[in-house]
Design a protein around this motif. Structure first.
Motif, short mmCIF file in Angstrom:
data_model
loop_
_atom_site.label_atom_id
_atom_site.label_comp_id
_atom_site.label_asym_id
_atom_site.label_seq_id
_atom_site.Cartn_x
_atom_site.Cartn_y
_atom_site.Cartn_z
N LEU A 257 3.78 -1.29 7.14
CA LEU A 257 2.92 -1.73 6.05
C LEU A 257 3.47 -1.20 4.72
O LEU A 257 3.82 -0.03 4.61
N VAL A 258 3.55 -2.09 3.74
CA VAL A 258 3.91 -1.69 2.38
C VAL A 258 2.60 -1.34 1.68
O VAL A 258 1.74 -2.20 1.50
N HIS A 259 2.47 -0.08 1.29
CA HIS A 259 1.16 0.44 0.90
C HIS A 259 1.07 0.75 -0.59
O HIS A 259 2.07 1.07 -1.24
N GLN A 260 -0.16 0.64 -1.13
CA GLN A 260 -0.45 1.04 -2.50
C GLN A 260 -1.66 1.96 -2.49
O GLN A 260 -2.60 1.75 -1.73
N ASP A 261 -1.64 2.98 -3.33
CA ASP A 261 -2.71 3.98 -3.39
C ASP A 261 -3.86 3.42 -4.23
O ASP A 261 -3.79 3.37 -5.45
N ILE A 262 -4.92 2.99 -3.57
CA ILE A 262 -6.05 2.36 -4.24
C ILE A 262 -6.77 3.34 -5.16
O ILE A 262 -7.18 2.98 -6.28
N GLU A 263 -6.93 4.57 -4.75
CA GLU A 263 -7.60 5.55 -5.59
C GLU A 263 -6.81 5.82 -6.86
O GLU A 263 -7.39 5.98 -7.94
N ALA A 264 -5.49 5.87 -6.75
CA ALA A 264 -4.65 6.08 -7.93
C ALA A 264 -4.77 4.89 -8.89
O ALA A 264 -4.80 5.07 -10.11
N ILE A 265 -4.85 3.69 -8.34
CA ILE A 265 -5.02 2.50 -9.18
C ILE A 265 -6.32 2.58 -9.97
O ILE A 265 -6.37 2.31 -11.17
N ALA A 266 -7.39 2.97 -9.28
CA ALA A 266 -8.69 3.08 -9.95
C ALA A 266 -8.67 4.13 -11.06
O ALA A 266 -9.15 3.89 -12.17
#
Length: 325
Positions: free
Chosen positions: A285-294
């Motif tokens: 899975l290619v992942h992105q940090d949702i909390e960091a985005i917020a």
């Protein structure tokens, strides 16, 4: 009184703006906010941010990604002393998104984070909002030709190239690849798909990408389309899920008994995708940090700019060997 005098409005109007009570024309709201920034002596209005309302407008697709981002936006707002209200709109519906954008702007929003659809109707709504001096941050997916404050999310072309690199390394044999995306209205999906195809053209020309399969980020539709591809293409060797609907594709592969044969690459490690990753159906899975985005999105809205030193959200690779248990 000083704010009222500088903005040329009454103190009662300032009170309504500062406390988010509504009933004030958006141009007047902008005048009050500008006056506060000038008096505070910087673009960061700590006083205003502590009492203002920020809005997050996301796709109402019910996926773990959007639910997680919604919760993270509220938490990030609380940490910054701002109230964040989240609205979900019908996915892939530009008119619904444009209507909601204009509605929250007219209702006194002090800043908007939006999961944008790359469509003329949405672009025009954002142009109108830009004239009111409300900061707008695009999250997860960007769009061209708008006067936004910032984009917060992955470099989606790099994310797609990463997925393509993994697919090329994992596939042992030549054959066909299915690519499943939500739709052409997400610029992020278009950039990922382009990056994916681009690297495979140069590094694995023996892998043929089929015409893209549209799922509208719906797991049921994605499963049906994946079943069709599996039935039609017996030489299928891999599947790339660009966005939502990935659990439907994984289910189709499992039910066809192809989990060990097909390479599957997708995006975002969460409670929906993790079981398929651990079972081996999804290889990576290619992942992105949702909390960091917020956190970055709220900061950009409050700062009214991209903070110095911001280098973007990193592209992460998650497999069953490094996933958090």
């Amino acid at each position: 009184a000083e704010v009222a005098a500088r903005a040329g409005v009454s103190t009662s109007t300032v009170d309504r703006v500062i406390n988010g009570r509504g009933g004030v024309h958006q141009k007047t709201v902008a005048l009050v906010e500008r006056a506060v920034r000038e008096i505070m002596g910087s673009d960061r209005t700590g006083y205003l941010a502590a009492v203002s309302r920020l809005d997050a407008i996301l796709a109402g697709d019910g996926t773990e990604v959007t639910r997680g981002l919604a919760a993270a936006m509220v938490t990030a707002g609380e940490a910054a002393g701002a109230r964040v209200e989240v609205a979900f709109v019908e996915r892939m519906n530009p008119q619904a998104l444009a209507d909601r954008l204009l509605a929250v702007a007219a209702d006194g929003s002090s800043g908007i984070a939006v999961q944008a659809l790359d469509h003329t109707i949405v672009r025009e709504a954002l142009h109108e909002i830009a004239r009111t001096d409300i900061p707008v941050v695009t999250v997860l997916t960007d769009m061209a030709g708008i006067n936004r404050t910032a984009y917060v999310g992955l470099d989606n072309r790099a994310a797609g190239r990463t997925a393509g690199y993994l697919m090329g390394r994992f596939c042992r044999n030549s054959g066909k690849l299915a690519v499943v995306w939500g739709g052409e209205l997400y610029r992020s999906h278009e950039e990922r798909e382009s990056g994916f195809r681009g690297i495979l053209r140069s590094e694995r020309p023996d892998l043929q990408c089929l015409e893209v399969i549209t799922s509208n980020d719906d797991a049921v539709m994605a499963k049906a389309r994946a079943n069709e591809a599996i039935e039609r293409h017996r030489d299928l060797v891999g599947v790339y899920c660009v966005g939502g609907g990935i659990t439907g594709v994984a289910a189709a592969i499992e039910e066809a008994g192809l989990a060990e044969k097909l390479v599957m690459i997708g995006h975002n490690c969460n409670s929906e995708t993790k079981p398929h990753l651990l079972s081996g159906t999804i290889d990576a899975l290619v992942h992105q940090d949702i909390e960091a985005i917020a956190l970055h999105a709220v900061e950009c809205i409050i700062e009214r700019r991209q903070p110095p030193g911001y280098s973007g959200i990193p592209v992460e690779i998650i497999t069953k060997e490094n996933v958090s248990r």
